[in-house]
Motif scaffolding. Structure first.
Motif, PDB file in Angstrom:
ATOM      1  N   CYS A   1       5.059  -0.989 -37.326  1.00 24.40           N
ATOM      2  CA  CYS A   1       4.083  -0.005 -36.841  1.00 24.40           C
ATOM      3  C   CYS A   1       4.750   1.302 -36.425  1.00 24.40           C
ATOM      4  CB  CYS A   1       3.288  -0.592 -35.672  1.00 24.40           C
ATOM      5  SG  CYS A   1       2.146  -1.901 -36.148  1.00 24.40           S
ATOM      6  N   PHE A   2       5.892   1.226 -35.763  1.00 20.64           N
ATOM      7  CA  PHE A   2       6.603   2.446 -35.388  1.00 20.64           C
ATOM      8  C   PHE A   2       7.052   3.207 -36.639  1.00 20.64           C
ATOM      9  CE2 PHE A   2       7.575   0.215 -31.229  1.00 20.64           C
ATOM     10  CZ  PHE A   2       6.768   1.042 -30.475  1.00 20.64           C
ATOM     11  N   GLY A   3       7.515   2.476 -37.642  1.00 20.43           N
ATOM     12  CA  GLY A   3       7.879   3.126 -38.897  1.00 20.43           C
ATOM     13  C   GLY A   3       6.685   3.783 -39.556  1.00 20.43           C
ATOM     14  N   ALA A   4       5.522   3.133 -39.485  1.00 17.55           N
ATOM     15  CA  ALA A   4       4.307   3.702 -40.053  1.00 17.55           C
ATOM     16  C   ALA A   4       3.891   4.965 -39.314  1.00 17.55           C
ATOM     17  CB  ALA A   4       3.180   2.665 -40.014  1.00 17.55           C
ATOM     18  N   SER A   5       4.025   4.974 -37.985  1.00 19.15           N
ATOM     19  CA  SER A   5       3.659   6.154 -37.199  1.00 19.15           C
ATOM     20  C   SER A   5       4.494   7.361 -37.605  1.00 19.15           C
ATOM     21  CB  SER A   5       3.836   5.860 -35.701  1.00 19.15           C
ATOM     22  OG  SER A   5       3.445   6.977 -34.913  1.00 19.15           O
ATOM     23  N   VAL A   6       5.797   7.170 -37.749  1.00 22.19           N
ATOM     24  CA  VAL A   6       6.679   8.260 -38.170  1.00 22.19           C
ATOM     25  C   VAL A   6       6.379   8.659 -39.605  1.00 22.19           C
ATOM     26  CG1 VAL A   6       9.079   8.987 -38.439  1.00 22.19           C
ATOM     27  CG2 VAL A   6       8.456   7.435 -36.589  1.00 22.19           C
ATOM     28  N   SER A   7       5.870   7.741 -40.405  1.00 23.84           N
ATOM     29  CA  SER A   7       5.552   8.017 -41.803  1.00 23.84           C
ATOM     30  C   SER A   7       4.260   8.798 -41.960  1.00 23.84           C
ATOM     31  CB  SER A   7       5.461   6.709 -42.593  1.00 23.84           C
ATOM     32  OG  SER A   7       6.692   6.010 -42.551  1.00 23.84           O
ATOM     33  N   VAL A   8       3.529   9.000 -40.872  1.00 21.96           N
ATOM     34  CA  VAL A   8       2.360   9.879 -40.875  1.00 21.96           C
ATOM     35  C   VAL A   8       2.793  11.296 -40.512  1.00 21.96           C
ATOM     36  CG1 VAL A   8       0.107  10.348 -39.849  1.00 21.96           C
ATOM     37  CG2 VAL A   8       0.802   7.989 -40.302  1.00 21.96           C
ATOM     38  N   LYS A   9       3.505  11.405 -39.390  1.00 25.65           N
ATOM     39  CA  LYS A   9       4.103  12.670 -38.956  1.00 25.65           C
ATOM     40  C   LYS A   9       5.381  12.350 -38.198  1.00 25.65           C
ATOM     41  CE  LYS A   9       0.246  15.949 -38.427  1.00 25.65           C
ATOM     42  NZ  LYS A   9      -0.468  16.834 -37.454  1.00 25.65           N
ATOM     43  N   TRP A  10       6.326  13.243 -38.246  1.00 22.85           N
ATOM     44  CA  TRP A  10       7.596  12.995 -37.575  1.00 22.85           C
ATOM     45  C   TRP A  10       7.433  12.841 -36.068  1.00 22.85           C
ATOM     46  CZ3 TRP A  10      11.034  17.131 -40.479  1.00 22.85           C
ATOM     47  CH2 TRP A  10      11.339  16.634 -41.745  1.00 22.85           C
ATOM     48  N   ASN A  11       6.449  13.498 -35.477  1.00 21.01           N
ATOM     49  CA  ASN A  11       6.306  13.385 -34.021  1.00 21.01           C
ATOM     50  C   ASN A  11       5.831  12.004 -33.588  1.00 21.01           C
ATOM     51  OD1 ASN A  11       3.937  14.824 -35.327  1.00 21.01           O
ATOM     52  ND2 ASN A  11       2.972  14.299 -33.386  1.00 21.01           N
ATOM     53  N   GLY A  12       5.582  11.100 -34.563  1.00 16.95           N
ATOM     54  CA  GLY A  12       5.344   9.701 -34.218  1.00 16.95           C
ATOM     55  C   GLY A  12       6.554   9.053 -33.568  1.00 16.95           C
ATOM     56  N   LEU A  13       7.718   9.698 -33.678  1.00 17.75           N
ATOM     57  CA  LEU A  13       8.923   9.204 -33.012  1.00 17.75           C
ATOM     58  C   LEU A  13       8.769   9.171 -31.497  1.00 17.75           C
ATOM     59  CD1 LEU A  13      11.807  10.915 -35.041  1.00 17.75           C
ATOM     60  CD2 LEU A  13      11.486   8.453 -34.703  1.00 17.75           C
ATOM     61  N   GLY A  14       7.829   9.930 -30.959  1.00 13.43           N
ATOM     62  CA  GLY A  14       7.640   9.952 -29.507  1.00 13.43           C
ATOM     63  C   GLY A  14       7.310   8.586 -28.941  1.00 13.43           C
ATOM     64  N   PHE A  15       6.529   7.775 -29.661  1.00 13.61           N
ATOM     65  CA  PHE A  15       6.190   6.433 -29.193  1.00 13.61           C
ATOM     66  C   PHE A  15       7.430   5.546 -29.143  1.00 13.61           C
ATOM     67  CE2 PHE A  15       2.161   7.999 -30.940  1.00 13.61           C
ATOM     68  CZ  PHE A  15       1.310   7.736 -29.884  1.00 13.61           C
ATOM     69  N   LEU A  16       8.294   5.694 -30.118  1.00 16.77           N
ATOM     70  CA  LEU A  16       9.530   4.919 -30.151  1.00 16.77           C
ATOM     71  C   LEU A  16      10.507   5.414 -29.102  1.00 16.77           C
ATOM     72  CD1 LEU A  16      10.752   2.573 -31.669  1.00 16.77           C
ATOM     73  CD2 LEU A  16      11.618   4.165 -33.373  1.00 16.77           C
ATOM     74  N   LEU A  17      10.567   6.730 -28.914  1.00 16.07           N
ATOM     75  CA  LEU A  17      11.438   7.303 -27.885  1.00 16.07           C
ATOM     76  C   LEU A  17      11.045   6.795 -26.504  1.00 16.07           C
ATOM     77  CD1 LEU A  17      13.608   9.311 -26.908  1.00 16.07           C
ATOM     78  CD2 LEU A  17      11.829  11.093 -26.957  1.00 16.07           C
ATOM     79  N   GLY A  18       9.750   6.671 -26.250  1.00 14.42           N
ATOM     80  CA  GLY A  18       9.286   6.164 -24.958  1.00 14.42           C
ATOM     81  C   GLY A  18       9.787   4.759 -24.676  1.00 14.42           C
ATOM     82  N   ILE A  19       9.769   3.901 -25.695  1.00 12.46           N
ATOM     83  CA  ILE A  19      10.266   2.532 -25.526  1.00 12.46           C
ATOM     84  C   ILE A  19      11.760   2.542 -25.211  1.00 12.46           C
ATOM     85  CG2 ILE A  19      10.688   0.343 -26.701  1.00 12.46           C
ATOM     86  CD1 ILE A  19       7.801   0.716 -25.930  1.00 12.46           C
ATOM     87  N   TYR A  20      12.526   3.333 -25.912  1.00 11.58           N
ATOM     88  CA  TYR A  20      13.967   3.391 -25.678  1.00 11.58           C
ATOM     89  C   TYR A  20      14.291   3.936 -24.284  1.00 11.58           C
ATOM     90  CZ  TYR A  20      15.699   1.943 -30.237  1.00 11.58           C
ATOM     91  OH  TYR A  20      16.030   1.205 -31.339  1.00 11.58           O
ATOM     92  N   LEU A  21      13.506   4.895 -23.804  1.00  8.99           N
ATOM     93  CA  LEU A  21      13.741   5.426 -22.465  1.00  8.99           C
ATOM     94  C   LEU A  21      13.425   4.392 -21.392  1.00  8.99           C
ATOM     95  CD1 LEU A  21      12.332   9.073 -22.831  1.00  8.99           C
ATOM     96  CD2 LEU A  21      14.734   8.371 -22.670  1.00  8.99           C
TER      97      LEU A  21
END
Length: 460
Positions: A164-184
């Protein structure tokens, strides 16, 4: 059911391409026709719209609108957005429940999401932001679920989160924000665990049995494998159909084009687009966007508009991308409250004595929400090109969760004044949603009724 009804009712109302449908719906048709496509974003959002069009043709939806030489019903390129957008309140409720184990909090979070105009408008047209938010939130929900599981089920759900995180980034690059939140959040949890061991502090059992403790105990190799390697693989795979249809491009060349476009292809300010807005205006909703506007009289004959009500001599059809103002501003206030609470009560209690660490326990949910809010919001500070308020969607959902958390606490508080305040905010939010519903759904309004809803001059 409320969310589903609001998104599908009158979905065909405007038999024309609305706002960026002129790009995304046409790109989707190009994918179906095997025509070369260039877009400034990864292709997944357009793939999904294309699948919706293909299915609508398969089941013979009514054909009424000309789109790049192909006759299509507006429903054919909008229904997939409406379906996915209808699911977002459920995913938001799921996240709330995984964080708190409180059904009341989950119901409030899902309900507030369902009565917000921002997500409603984005769900009713062939745009791609709704897919970015859906996949990003679904990834976080699955990740939180996996923290409660063990062995094979844990691994399977974690892999699903990575997809799902890969799919979010595959829509727009700013989908990385959801993954960044988990890492933080993971980094904070590991730091707390390190300080706990170093200082020999005994944190209360509630904290040790929470999702926070489970995150802290995750091995870095598992996190990297499931939430870095798998999203990267998904991102690479999703580009394959696009590259097959664009044989003159390579993976690297198309990314160079996209990066160049975002760096130099779009300027700044209203001279580029009248609805450009800076990141610091988004939490105040100073510049929402008009996606569709038409002013007509009874004598006008339109093929794209329904007839005006007989009691209107002149009327306005308007679709405004704007949130429920009451919910929007109260959610922004909730973020501010949580920040002040963390700075004035939680941090001093953590660093002063062991006996006060119980205050930190109640801040775990706000910690998760604030971390994800700023992970999706603050990166926009670095962007100098023209930006729009819809880029705030990913952060805004966490402010809704923050507001819902406060309202839930007030509802379950012993003080009558807190219960009254909570019920009042719920009722006012509902009334505000009903009041602004015509500009979310594009219902006809008189000029006076339209002006009454535009509280600020900057909204027009």
């Amino acid at each position: 059911m409320l969310s589903l009804t609001l998104r599908f009712w009158g979905l065909e109302r405007f038999n024309t391409l609305v706002f960026d449908e002129v790009y995304y719906a046409k790109f989707a048709v190009n994918y179906l026709n095997g025509t070369e496509v260039f877009d400034a974003h990864p292709p997944l959002g357009k793939y999904i719209i294309a699948v919706g069009i293909w299915l609508s043709q398969l089941f013979a939806f009514q054909n009424t609108n000309d789109l790049t030489g192909q006759v299509l019903s507006p429903i054919s390129y909008r229904w997939m957005n409406a379906l996915v957008g209808s699911c977002i309140p459920i995913v938001v409720a799921g996240i709330a429940y995984q964080l708190s184990d409180r059904r009341s909090y989950a119901v409030l979070a899902g309900f507030f999401c369902a009565i917000d105009g921002f997500f409603l408008v984005e769900s009713r047209y062939a745009l791609i932001n709704i897919y970015l938010v859906f996949f990003g939130l679904l990834g976080q929900w699955l990740f939180l679920i996996s923290l409660r599981l063990k062995n094979d089920r844990k691994a399977l759900i974690s892999i699903g989160a990575g997809i799902c995180f890969g799919a979010s980034v595959s829509v727009k690059w700013n989908g990385l924000g959801f993954l960044l939140g988990i890492y933080l959040v993971y980094s904070i949890a590991r730091l707390v665990k390190y300080l706990d061991l170093k200082e020999n502090i005994t944190i209360e059992a509630n904290l040790k049995k929470s999702w926070f403790k489970n995150i802290a105990n995750l091995k870095l190799i598992h996190l990297v494998l499931n939430l870095a390697f798998i999203p990267a693989i998904i991102y690479l795979l999703i580009w394959i159909p696009h590259l097959q249809l664009n044989p003159t491009e390579t993976f690297w060349s198309v990314h160079q084009k996209i990066l160049s476009y975002h760096q130099t292809g779009v300027g700044t300010g209203a001279q580029v687009h009248p609805y450009c807005s800076r990141w610091y205006t988004w939490p105040l909703m100073l510049r929402p966007m008009s996606y569709f506007y038409d002013r007509s009289t009874q004598n006008d004959i339109h093929s794209i508009l329904p007839p005006l009500p007989t009691y209107f001599n002149e009327g306005i059809y308007d679709v405004h991308l704007m949130g429920n103002p009451i919910l929007w501003w109260l959610s922004g206030g909730a973020i501010s409250i949580l920040i002040l609470w963390g700075l004035t009560e939680v941090l001093p209690s953590v660093f002063s004595s062991r006996s006060q660490l119980s205050r930190a326990n109640s801040f775990l949910i706000p910690l998760y929400l604030l971390t994800n809010y700023f992970a999706n919001f603050l990166p926009w500070i670095l962007v100098r090109r023209c930006t729009f308020i819809y880029l705030y969607m990913s952060a805004f959902i966490f402010s809704i969760l923050a507001f819902s958390w406060l309202v839930d606490r007030w509802l379950n508080c012993d003080r009558l004044s807190h219960k009254i305040w909570a019920m009042s905010t719920i009722l006012i939010s509902v009334f505000a949603f009903i009041f602004w519903l015509p500009v979310y759904l594009g219902l006809p309004l008189s000029i006076e009724q339209f002006n009454l809803r535009m509280l600020l001059k900057s909204w027009i």
